[in-house]
Design a protein around this motif. Structure first.
Motif: not given
Length: 453
Positions: A283-284, A286, A291-292, A368-370, A372, A377, A380
């Motif tokens: 779900s990432m 960007s 950012d990963y 890579s999942d967000k 929260l 954010l 990860i």
């Protein structure tokens, strides 16, 4: 196989994120039998009795030999090489010039000036590139994993014996007491008349040894272990259970390599071919590939970093170590939310959630999942699966220090929006799954005791 370089592919796709998000390269496979009994019982074996895992096929070996082998590895690794003589191993970690993680692998010091670097390709490719383009008196021999190998068997077999009965079984098989062997040190055994080298190690955070030797002797060694195994409740472990062992020991298997950006890494991207680049899922969302990226501190390798030598990325890590932004944790997913995601597959009036595969629920090489917290954010989530021993769905994640305390409530965003073109991605909708922050490793024994056993 495509001969396009990664740099060419990025230029063609427009951005590294677009290239990787739609890459057809599937998650890493374990080319061994999926289950010998069932993956739940096989997971339980390494906790309650003893498990035999076949590591012969899923990792790549890069043998490095020569007078400058040690200098090459030291120049690229964050690890100290002081007192690292033959008969020892270490978790070898390499970063780019900005201190961002390229990858990790297990480095065996086999003999004087002879090393075997074992793991997923990213860090092996980086070492190979620097040897070919640098001034080093060393040679390499590469033995790809059995999924990628063009022909023939592996050069060596590798078996993992782990669990509370592992040492007793090994003593029965060898007929002699197991010598006192420190964590990540090696010992020699004789099994079925063959010399077997053993690394004190444990993939699932349990006591045991990784046993290895020439491929042609592997059948005899395995059969000797199986012949004595019944009295110790030995269970053979297949690919499904093996893929989850890291969730108990908290090893993050495939953070995205920090090689897809930056002018200083351009030469490497021009050298690296696209089959080695992997795929990005989760779900990432960007558009900036950086950012990963993660640093060694983000995924639990801070204690490995030693500033007693010069290496690529040292200056950057010296700054980062003053205030590491994130820390590795385990996220325990709320059972009701996982059940709801799975249940959506049975409702015809709405688009279902992304399929949650058991026991390992990853659908790209680099997941890579967000994560929260109150909609913001904070981290990860990078690897997710089910631990039957805990009856829990968990993921390994890196989160901001401010939200890393055990018991903190966060949310993992599961699924992609928009859906990518990866072959493992079906039409689905994103869902939010609540999770509770827990230590990494999650299992207390792995966290506190197994390195000393």
């Amino acid at each position: 196989m495509s001969q396009e370089s990664v740099e060419q592919a990025i230029q063609r796709a427009g951005t590294a994120v677009q290239l990787l998000r739609n890459s057809p390269i599937r998650p890493h496979t374990f080319p061994v039998q999926a289950e010998f009994t069932n993956w739940r019982s096989e997971q339980r074996a390494w906790r309650e009795s003893v498990a035999l895992l076949d590591q012969s096929h899923h990792m790549t070996d890069l043998y490095i030999q020569g007078p400058d082998a040690s200098r090459l590895l030291s120049d690229l690794g964050v690890n100290s090489f002081k007192n690292f003589g033959p008969g020892r191993a270490k978790q070898y970690v390499a970063v780019n010039h900005d201190g961002q993680l390229i990858g990790d692998a297990v480095l065996f010091h086999l003999e004087q000036d002879v090393y075997d670097l074992v793991g997923h390709p990213p860090v092996l490719d980086w070492v190979q590139y620097n040897l070919e383009t640098g001034d080093y008196d060393a040679t390499t021999e590469r033995d790809d994993n059995s999924y990628d190998r063009v022909s023939g068997p592996p050069k060596v077999y590798r078996y993992e014996l782990q669990g509370p009965n592992a040492v007793a079984l090994l003593e029965k098989v060898t007929g002699v007491p197991v010598p006192e062997t420190r964590f990540f040190h090696m010992a020699d055994f004789t099994i079925a008349g063959h010399r077997v080298r053993g690394l004190r190690h444990g993939m699932a955070g349990q006591p045991g040894f990784e046993l290895f030797g020439p491929w042609e002797e592997g059948d005899a060694v395995r059969e000797a272990i199986l012949a004595e195994g019944e009295a110790f409740d030995l269970v053979r472990v297949g690919a499904k259970a093996y893929s989850t062992a890291n969730l108990e020991s908290a090893w993050v298997p495939a953070p995205i390599p920090a090689v897809f950006s930056g002018e200083r890494m351009k030469g490497y991207r021009e050298w690296l071919k696209t089959p080695a680049m992997g795929s990005l899922g989760g779900s990432m969302d960007s558009a900036d590939i950086e950012d990963y990226y993660v640093t060694p501190y983000d995924v639990g390798y801070g204690s490995i970093v030693k500033f007693d030598h010069e290496f690529v990325g040292r200056a950057a890590l010296e700054e980062i170590t003053q205030n590491p932004p994130r820390v590795k944790v385990t996220l325990v997913w709320h059972a009701e939310d996982v059940a709801a995601a799975i249940g959506s597959l049975y409702r015809r009036d709405e688009l279902p959630a992304k399929f949650v595969e058991f026991p390992k629920a990853r659908y790209a090489l680099h997941q890579s999942d967000k994560v929260l917290r109150d909609g913001e954010l904070v981290g990860i989530s990078m690897d997710v699966g089910y631990i039957a021993n805990e009856r829990s769905m968990v993921s390994l994640a890196t989160v901001d220090l401010a939200h890393s305390e055990a018991g903190t409530q966060v949310t993992v965003v599961w699924g992609e929006n928009p859906n990518s073109a990866k072959p493992g991605v079906e039409a689905h909708r994103q869902v939010e799954i609540r999770a509770t922050v827990a230590p990494a490793p999650y299992v207390q024994f792995a966290r506190e005791a197994y390195r000393s056993k």
